[in-house]
Design an enzyme around this catalytic site. Structure first.
Site, mmCIF file in Angstrom:
data_model
loop_
_atom_site.group_PDB
_atom_site.id
_atom_site.type_symbol
_atom_site.label_atom_id
_atom_site.label_comp_id
_atom_site.label_asym_id
_atom_site.label_seq_id
_atom_site.Cartn_x
_atom_site.Cartn_y
_atom_site.Cartn_z
ATOM 1 N N LYS A 35 -3.426 5.058 6.786
ATOM 2 C CA LYS A 35 -3.816 5.444 8.137
ATOM 3 C C LYS A 35 -3.724 6.957 8.317
ATOM 4 C CE LYS A 35 -1.989 1.137 10.106
ATOM 5 N NZ LYS A 35 -1.410 0.587 8.859
ATOM 6 N N CYS A 85 -9.517 -13.456 17.653
ATOM 7 C CA CYS A 85 -10.178 -12.302 18.255
ATOM 8 C C CYS A 85 -11.438 -12.001 17.456
ATOM 9 C CB CYS A 85 -9.247 -11.099 18.225
ATOM 10 S SG CYS A 85 -7.610 -11.471 18.873
ATOM 11 N N CYS A 142 -3.738 -18.178 14.621
ATOM 12 C CA CYS A 142 -3.499 -17.410 15.843
ATOM 13 C C CYS A 142 -3.849 -18.301 17.025
ATOM 14 C CB CYS A 142 -4.366 -16.156 15.905
ATOM 15 S SG CYS A 142 -4.245 -15.103 14.444
ATOM 16 N N ARG A 174 -8.892 -8.948 9.919
ATOM 17 C CA ARG A 174 -8.719 -9.948 8.851
ATOM 18 C C ARG A 174 -9.560 -11.185 9.141
ATOM 19 N NH1 ARG A 174 -2.947 -8.489 8.668
ATOM 20 N NH2 ARG A 174 -2.877 -6.632 7.354
ATOM 21 N N ASP A 234 -11.871 -0.969 12.381
ATOM 22 C CA ASP A 234 -12.111 -0.905 10.934
ATOM 23 C C ASP A 234 -13.559 -1.289 10.631
ATOM 24 O OD1 ASP A 234 -9.480 -0.205 10.116
ATOM 25 O OD2 ASP A 234 -8.847 -2.263 10.527
ATOM 26 N N ASP A 274 -7.760 3.733 9.866
ATOM 27 C CA ASP A 274 -7.256 3.159 8.615
ATOM 28 C C ASP A 274 -8.384 3.323 7.601
ATOM 29 O OD1 ASP A 274 -5.471 1.936 6.950
ATOM 30 O OD2 ASP A 274 -5.145 0.207 8.250
ATOM 31 N N ARG A 301 7.066 0.276 2.140
ATOM 32 C CA ARG A 301 6.906 -0.853 3.080
ATOM 33 C C ARG A 301 5.814 -1.811 2.626
ATOM 34 N NH1 ARG A 301 5.327 4.102 4.791
ATOM 35 N NH2 ARG A 301 3.884 4.397 6.551
ATOM 36 N N ARG A 331 0.823 -1.205 0.000
ATOM 37 C CA ARG A 331 0.000 0.000 0.000
ATOM 38 C C ARG A 331 0.855 1.252 0.000
ATOM 39 N NH1 ARG A 331 -3.175 0.740 5.266
ATOM 40 N NH2 ARG A 331 -4.706 -0.697 4.427
ATOM 41 N N TYR A 332 1.877 1.286 0.858
ATOM 42 C CA TYR A 332 2.795 2.426 0.920
ATOM 43 C C TYR A 332 4.021 2.064 0.089
ATOM 44 C CZ TYR A 332 0.100 3.696 5.128
ATOM 45 O OH TYR A 332 -0.880 4.019 6.010
ATOM 46 N N CYS A 352 -11.336 -9.118 14.816
ATOM 47 C CA CYS A 352 -10.172 -9.101 13.917
ATOM 48 C C CYS A 352 -10.481 -8.429 12.583
ATOM 49 C CB CYS A 352 -9.704 -10.527 13.659
ATOM 50 S SG CYS A 352 -8.270 -10.603 12.585
HETATM 51 C C1 LIG Z 1 -0.391 -0.215 8.802
HETATM 52 C C2 LIG Z 1 0.185 -0.662 7.564
HETATM 53 C C3 LIG Z 1 1.552 -0.478 7.284
HETATM 54 C C4 LIG Z 1 2.507 0.145 8.279
HETATM 55 O O1 LIG Z 1 2.178 1.450 8.599
HETATM 56 P P1 LIG Z 1 3.064 2.245 9.638
HETATM 57 O O2 LIG Z 1 2.306 3.529 9.815
HETATM 58 O O3 LIG Z 1 4.418 2.417 9.047
HETATM 59 O O4 LIG Z 1 3.119 1.432 10.899
HETATM 60 C C5 LIG Z 1 2.031 -0.879 6.065
HETATM 61 N N1 LIG Z 1 1.228 -1.447 5.138
HETATM 62 C C6 LIG Z 1 -0.082 -1.653 5.381
HETATM 63 C C7 LIG Z 1 -0.908 -2.286 4.325
HETATM 64 C C8 LIG Z 1 -0.642 -1.269 6.605
HETATM 65 O O5 LIG Z 1 -1.933 -1.494 6.842
HETATM 66 S S1 SF4 Z 2 -6.463 -9.611 15.807
HETATM 67 FE FE1 SF4 Z 2 -6.745 -11.155 14.192
HETATM 68 S S2 SF4 Z 2 -4.684 -11.568 13.438
HETATM 69 FE FE2 SF4 Z 2 -4.459 -10.548 15.416
HETATM 70 S S3 SF4 Z 2 -4.304 -12.204 16.912
HETATM 71 FE FE3 SF4 Z 2 -6.448 -11.622 16.822
HETATM 72 S S4 SF4 Z 2 -7.334 -12.992 15.299
HETATM 73 FE FE4 SF4 Z 2 -5.132 -13.095 15.025
#
Ligand SMILES: *Cc1c(COP(=O)(O)O)cnc(C)c1O
Ligand code: SF4
Length: 344
Positions: free
Chosen positions: A310, A102, A98, A107, A266, A303, A89, A85-86, A105
């Site tokens: 973010k 949670c 996991c 995801r 989210d 986000d 990184r 995305r960025y 979550c």
């Molecule tokens: C949160 C996130 C990051 C890291 O963001 P930082 O602000 O540097 O911690 C990188 N890629 C994705 C897709 C993210 O959701």
């Molecule tokens: S938030 Fe989602 S990815 Fe993180 S520990 Fe919980 S279930 Fe696993």
């Protein structure tokens, strides 16, 4: 195709069938349920913050309004399991397991499902992708929980990333110190410290999760030279409270963990019963800033849907009158500050 091997999970017991009633069993057929023994033992009642985070609730199935993937992660995924995305990184979803699933979550669409696991082949492609993109300097291992992988699998993954010269830092996002602290072994710490600079962001949401076991796990990681940050999620009826948050953030510093982000929930399907208003988050930040150590104050972030990234938001503390700023202090006093004229 070969998956990364899990020889970790089998050695840690989990209570997957922990006294679920019929409606909870129905939820668990849609969204997997798993609770480590350690985490289950922290539950004191069926109304407490630990229970709410890990036990399925029929409200998860009532929420149809939101998307399963509002952050558009699959669209931003040039290689299976890699999110870019960025520019500088990337996130690698190296595990979909996991110790605890949670209920909130982000995801939820992926964790604990069989089809979403990254394969060795995917990983090789991800490494080639990162190697071919010299702007990438920060690789974030996420999932699921990367520390659910065996030490051997982690060694291969970390070595693969470290073989790329332009990658400068590696981060691991893991809730294992909170939900399965016995996984943090001397062997794991010895392995991880070979890959510095390595950062771990863990995920404590409530002071009741800070125990002698989770504290000891964090100490071991910190003693291996790993900088520990924390990413909390703001959760209705769990931690949407000024006193709880002050205690959480201060107690994290006591176990050498630096609060990094406080996430607004989210807009993920199946999680709406955990969502608070942004106003609540701003009230919490206001109650932290100046009142606790500055080290204990996380960035409060939203986000944005659509994968826009973010955004950190702050309580309103500044008004401008020409070059004169009116700034509100933590005690509520308004103080003047003479700015200089900005050069156009
Ligand atoms: C949160 C996130 C990051 C890291 O963001 P930082 O602000 O540097 O911690 C990188 N890629 C994705 C897709 C993210 O959701
Ligand atoms: S938030 Fe989602 S990815 Fe993180 S520990 Fe919980 S279930 Fe696993």
């Amino acid at each position: 195709m070969q998956h990364f091997k899990y020889d970790v999970l089998s050695t840690y017991s989990t209570k997957t069938n922990l006294l679920l009633d019929n409606s909870q069993r129905l939820v668990s057929s849609r969204y997997p349920v798993r609770v480590s023994n350690y985490y289950a033992n922290l539950i004191k009642s069926n109304k407490d913050p630990i229970w709410k985070q890990c036990m399925p609730d029929s409200q998860e199935l009532d929420d149809f309004d939101q998307l399963a993937d509002p952050l558009n992660e699959s669209f931003l995924s040039p290689v299976n399991g890699l999110i870019h995305r960025y520019p500088n990184r990337v996130v690698l979803l190296v595990s979909n397991q996991c110790p605890v699933y949670c209920r909130f979550c982000m995801r939820k669409r992926l964790v604990g499902t069989t089809e979403s696991q990254m394969t060795e082949e995917d990983f090789r492609k991800a490494i080639s992708y990162i190697a071919a993109n010299p702007t990438i300097r920060d690789v974030i291992l996420s999932g699921g929980d990367p520390l659910m992988l065996s030490d051997e699998a982690l060694d291969r993954i970390l070595s693969g990333i470290r073989s790329i010269e332009h990658v400068s830092i590696i981060r691991i996002g893991s809730r294992v110190p909170v939900t399965l602290p016995e996984r943090i072994t001397p062997e794991l710490c010895n392995l991880l410290k070979q890959f510095h600079p390595l950062y771990i962001n863990t995920h404590f949401n409530h002071p009741a999760e800070i125990t002698s076991a989770s504290g000891a796990a964090c100490s071991m990681l910190a003693d291996a030279g790993i900088q520990l940050g924390n990413q909390s999620v703001l959760l209705k009826n769990v931690n949407d409270d000024v006193d709880i948050m002050r205690q959480l953030m201060s107690n994290l510093l006591d176990i050498r963990v630096k609060p990094y982000y406080l996430h607004q929930m989210d807009l993920v399907r199946g999680t709406s019963h955990f969502r608070t208003s942004v106003e609540t988050g701003l009230e919490i930040i206001k109650a932290l800033r100046g009142h606790v150590s500055g080290l204990a104050v996380p960035h409060y972030v939203i986000d944005l849907p659509g994968g826009k990234g973010k955004v950190a938001i702050l309580p309103d503390v500044m008004e401008r009158d020409g070059d004169m700023l009116l700034l509100k202090t933590y005690t509520g006093e308004t103080v003047k500050y003479q700015d200089i004229t900005a050069v156009q």
